[in-house]
Design a protein around this motif. Structure first.
Motif, PDB file in Angstrom:
ATOM      1  N   ALA A 151       0.988  -1.252  -0.263  1.00 25.76           N
ATOM      2  CA  ALA A 151      -0.050   0.223  -0.164  1.00 25.76           C
ATOM      3  C   ALA A 151       0.623   1.231  -0.294  1.00 25.76           C
ATOM      4  N   LYS A 152       2.168   1.087   0.992  1.00 31.27           N
ATOM      5  CA  LYS A 152       2.574   2.897   0.795  1.00 31.27           C
ATOM      6  C   LYS A 152       3.358   2.838  -0.897  1.00 31.27           C
ATOM      7  N   ALA A 153       3.983   1.402  -1.403  1.00 26.88           N
ATOM      8  CA  ALA A 153       4.713   1.577  -2.538  1.00 26.88           C
ATOM      9  C   ALA A 153       3.638   2.310  -3.691  1.00 26.88           C
ATOM     10  N   ILE A 154       2.019   2.320  -3.515  1.00 27.82           N
ATOM     11  CA  ILE A 154       1.197   2.354  -4.369  1.00 27.82           C
ATOM     12  C   ILE A 154       1.309   3.932  -3.538  1.00 27.82           C
ATOM     13  N   ALA A 155       1.449   4.531  -2.909  1.00 23.65           N
ATOM     14  CA  ALA A 155       0.860   6.174  -2.534  1.00 23.65           C
ATOM     15  C   ALA A 155       1.873   6.446  -2.593  1.00 23.65           C
ATOM     16  N   ASP A 156       2.933   5.913  -2.801  1.00 29.53           N
ATOM     17  CA  ASP A 156       4.490   6.719  -2.542  1.00 29.53           C
ATOM     18  C   ASP A 156       4.235   7.515  -4.415  1.00 29.53           C
ATOM     19  N   GLN A 157       4.230   6.303  -5.168  1.00 26.45           N
ATOM     20  CA  GLN A 157       4.242   6.399  -6.804  1.00 26.45           C
ATOM     21  C   GLN A 157       3.225   7.652  -7.096  1.00 26.45           C
ATOM     22  N   ALA A 158       1.667   7.194  -6.759  1.00 26.09           N
ATOM     23  CA  ALA A 158       0.843   8.299  -6.296  1.00 26.09           C
ATOM     24  C   ALA A 158       1.473   9.487  -6.378  1.00 26.09           C
ATOM     25  N   HIS A 159       2.003   9.885  -5.181  1.00 26.49           N
ATOM     26  CA  HIS A 159       2.706  11.466  -5.099  1.00 26.49           C
ATOM     27  C   HIS A 159       3.998  11.803  -6.530  1.00 26.49           C
ATOM     28  N   LYS A 160       3.916  10.630  -6.776  1.00 29.90           N
ATOM     29  CA  LYS A 160       5.123  11.298  -7.942  1.00 29.90           C
ATOM     30  C   LYS A 160       4.610  11.232  -9.106  1.00 29.90           C
ATOM     31  N   VAL A 161       4.259  10.083 -10.294  1.00 24.62           N
ATOM     32  CA  VAL A 161       3.210  10.010 -11.269  1.00 24.62           C
ATOM     33  C   VAL A 161       2.881   9.211 -11.599  1.00 24.62           C
ATOM     34  N   CYS A 162       1.792   8.964 -11.658  1.00 24.23           N
ATOM     35  CA  CYS A 162       0.566   8.383 -12.419  1.00 24.23           C
ATOM     36  C   CYS A 162       0.953   7.444 -13.961  1.00 24.23           C
ATOM     37  N   CYS A 197       3.094  -0.924 -11.728  1.00 25.36           N
ATOM     38  CA  CYS A 197       3.620  -1.361 -11.676  1.00 25.36           C
ATOM     39  C   CYS A 197       5.134  -1.383 -10.326  1.00 25.36           C
ATOM     40  N   ALA A 198       4.763  -0.356  -9.528  1.00 23.73           N
ATOM     41  CA  ALA A 198       5.416   0.025  -8.200  1.00 23.73           C
ATOM     42  C   ALA A 198       4.885  -1.123  -7.544  1.00 23.73           C
ATOM     43  N   ALA A 199       3.487  -1.824  -7.331  1.00 19.32           N
ATOM     44  CA  ALA A 199       3.481  -2.891  -6.533  1.00 19.32           C
ATOM     45  C   ALA A 199       3.487  -3.846  -6.469  1.00 19.32           C
ATOM     46  N   ALA A 200       3.755  -3.643  -7.911  1.00 14.46           N
ATOM     47  CA  ALA A 200       4.229  -5.047  -8.662  1.00 14.46           C
ATOM     48  C   ALA A 200       5.475  -6.152  -8.214  1.00 14.46           C
ATOM     49  N   ASN A 201       6.197  -4.263  -7.821  1.00 13.65           N
ATOM     50  CA  ASN A 201       7.824  -4.206  -7.865  1.00 13.65           C
ATOM     51  C   ASN A 201       7.689  -5.075  -6.327  1.00 13.65           C
ATOM     52  N   VAL A 202       7.076  -4.914  -5.874  1.00 17.51           N
ATOM     53  CA  VAL A 202       6.411  -5.457  -3.867  1.00 17.51           C
ATOM     54  C   VAL A 202       6.407  -6.689  -4.289  1.00 17.51           C
ATOM     55  N   VAL A 203       5.512  -7.323  -4.739  1.00 18.40           N
ATOM     56  CA  VAL A 203       4.902  -8.950  -5.136  1.00 18.40           C
ATOM     57  C   VAL A 203       6.522  -9.566  -5.585  1.00 18.40           C
ATOM     58  N   MET A 204       6.362  -8.854  -6.679  1.00 22.13           N
ATOM     59  CA  MET A 204       8.432  -9.801  -6.325  1.00 22.13           C
ATOM     60  C   MET A 204       8.626  -9.479  -5.536  1.00 22.13           C
ATOM     61  N   ASP A 205       9.511  -8.991  -5.020  1.00 23.95           N
ATOM     62  CA  ASP A 205      10.017  -8.763  -3.690  1.00 23.95           C
ATOM     63  C   ASP A 205       9.737  -9.629  -2.996  1.00 23.95           C
ATOM     64  N   ARG A 206       8.389  -9.975  -2.431  1.00 24.35           N
ATOM     65  CA  ARG A 206       8.424 -10.457  -1.152  1.00 24.35           C
ATOM     66  C   ARG A 206       8.515 -12.167  -2.192  1.00 24.35           C
ATOM     67  N   LEU A 207       8.242 -12.304  -3.462  1.00 19.39           N
ATOM     68  CA  LEU A 207       7.759 -13.743  -3.845  1.00 19.39           C
ATOM     69  C   LEU A 207       9.572 -14.405  -3.670  1.00 19.39           C
ATOM     70  N   THR A 208      10.585 -13.107  -4.005  1.00 21.21           N
ATOM     71  CA  THR A 208      11.957 -13.966  -4.310  1.00 21.21           C
ATOM     72  C   THR A 208      12.169 -13.899  -2.553  1.00 21.21           C
ATOM     73  N   GLU A 209      11.885 -13.635  -2.047  1.00 16.32           N
ATOM     74  CA  GLU A 209      12.389 -13.457   0.053  1.00 16.32           C
ATOM     75  C   GLU A 209      13.457 -15.403  -0.010  1.00 16.32           C
TER      76      GLU A 209
END
Length: 439
Positions: A92-103, A325-337
């Motif tokens: 959720a934080k990754a989505i919010a942070d990216q929304a404050h940058k560029v959509c 893609c910001a959300a997907a990066n979090v998913v990939m980071d978690r899956l590859t732990e």
């Protein structure tokens, strides 16, 4: 003048809050009435979604909550989508942070999140290039087009030029609802209203290599297959079948496409579904869990396929969206732990054993328990001797959400973050429902 403007704005905010409050009450009070009035009926005629009046307002981890605050264990995760559960704080934080940058910037320009995601997908797979889109349907549409382009390329200057266009799909397979993807989808009820569809696509029996051999030729440009058919009843491919498809594709210079929209990204206990089989496809399609609940699709391809795709031959406006893609990066980071997939495998084996125990207990009610090869994934099909609709409805009253894959099959695809207590709670609830219902 200024005071009048301030009063007008204040009054407007009060009216807006009042309207929003009234609308919220109308929605939570009778969602079926609003659906009937405003939404095209593509899902059901009466607007009832599993249980009358049920509307989910929020979620946390593997749980959903309705408008009355009742808690439900989610064992479908939005049809294998919410792999990290609901409202994951890092996601959720990754989505919010990216929304404050560029959509959105379109694919005419670069942004950071899709480049990061592309690097992670390729470096954690055996593929060379990725194409981003917005759904599983679009991913399969793109894979079909890429296969056709590859067929054109390898046939150029030969007697097959312009003729290497045949694609083999499978009975029971589901690849989407757009024209190309629907052409690859077998189910007559959803195909026939839109005939004629894309020509030169034939359907073989799933897990029947002889049937494929009878259909394939040098005119075939691709075979598309799900390692586990989801809509087709959670039906796993046999190991020799998938290996045989690879060999046939090699013999006829055709591409093997694995549709991993539902089986990819951890669902089978491996990062990708084809890894369970030790088979290397030329392309795979991904979607559902990749962005943890936001719309995304992807095609991973080997270089010999990617090289056939030229600028302008395919495209997308929203594919590779920075927020998604910001959300997907979090998913990939978690899956590859290192520990994440080990947890999935442990919970998958626990769920598999619980289901097999129930089959032993209710042999006249459970016909078959279908599981990924190795039984280490959080994916299962429970085929019963009668319709499972009453079981699904009863489980809702017990605070458990499930879905079907056909009239007699319970499809289980919980969030990958469930724990031992969640699995045991589900097995107990299913046990009670089976005991209470004649099938």
């Amino acid at each position: 003048m200024l005071q009048s403007l301030i009063k007008l704005r204040s009054s407007s905010r009060v009216l807006q809050r009042s309207f929003t409050s009234a609308l919220d009450k109308e929605i939570t009070g009778n969602p079926e009435a609003l659906e009937s009035k405003y939404i095209i009926k593509t899902y059901n005629p009466d607007g009832v979604r599993t249980k009358k009046g049920l509307i989910f307002t929020h979620g946390e981890g593997p749980y959903l909550f309705d408008a009355q605050g009742k808690k439900y264990l989610d064992f479908c995760s939005g049809i294998a989508v919410s792999s990290l559960g609901h409202s994951d704080p890092v996601w959720a934080k990754a989505i919010a942070d990216q929304a404050h940058k560029v959509c959105h910037v379109s694919n005419l320009f670069h942004s950071e999140p899709p480049l990061k995601l592309a690097k992670k997908l390729i470096e954690n797979s055996t593929f060379d290039k990725v194409f981003f889109c917005n759904s599983g349907t679009e991913a399969n549409e793109a894979a079909y087009k890429f296969a056709r382009l590859h067929g054109n390329k390898v046939a150029k200057g030969t007697p097959l030029e312009g003729k290497k266009t045949h694609v083999i799909a499978f009975k029971g397979g589901f690849h989407g609802r757009s024209s190309g993807s629907l052409s690859l989808t077998y189910k007559p009820a959803i195909r026939e209203p839109f005939l004629p569809l894309v020509p030169n696509i034939t359907f073989a029996e799933y897990n029947n290599l002889d049937d494929v051999k009878a259909q394939i030729s040098d005119h075939t440009c691709a075979i598309i297959v799900e390692p586990i058919q989801g809509e087709g009843g959670v039906m796993p491919a046999k190991a020799q079948f998938l290996k045989g498809l690879r060999e046939l594709c090699n013999q006829h210079n055709a591409l093997l496409i694995c549709d991993e929209v539902q089986t990819g990204l951890g669902r089978t206990g491996k990062l990708f579904g084809h890894e369970v089989y030790g088979v290397q496809p030329d392309l795979i399609t991904l979607a559902k869990p990749l962005a943890g609940g936001l719309p995304i699709g992807a095609v991973l391809a080997k270089d010999h396929v990617a090289d056939a795709v030229t600028p302008g031959s395919h495209g997308t406006t929203f594919g590779g969206n920075p927020i998604v893609c910001a959300a997907a990066n979090v998913v990939m980071d978690r899956l590859t732990e290192p520990s994440f997939l080990l947890h999935v495998q442990k919970m998958g084996r626990l769920m598999a054993q619980g289901l097999k125990d129930l089959q032993t207990k209710y042999p006249n009610k459970i016909k078959e328990v279908r599981l990924p090869i190795g039984e280490a994934g959080l994916y299962a099909g429970v085929e019963c001797t009668g319709p499972v609709g009453p079981i699904v409805k009863d489980l809702v009253t017990k605070g458990v959400i499930t879905i079907t894959a056909g009239e007699k099959i319970l499809r289980l695809c919980p969030p990958l973050v469930i724990n031992e207590e969640d699995v045991k709670m589900f097995i107990k609830a299913l046990d009670e429902s089976l005991a209470a219902h004649e099938l």
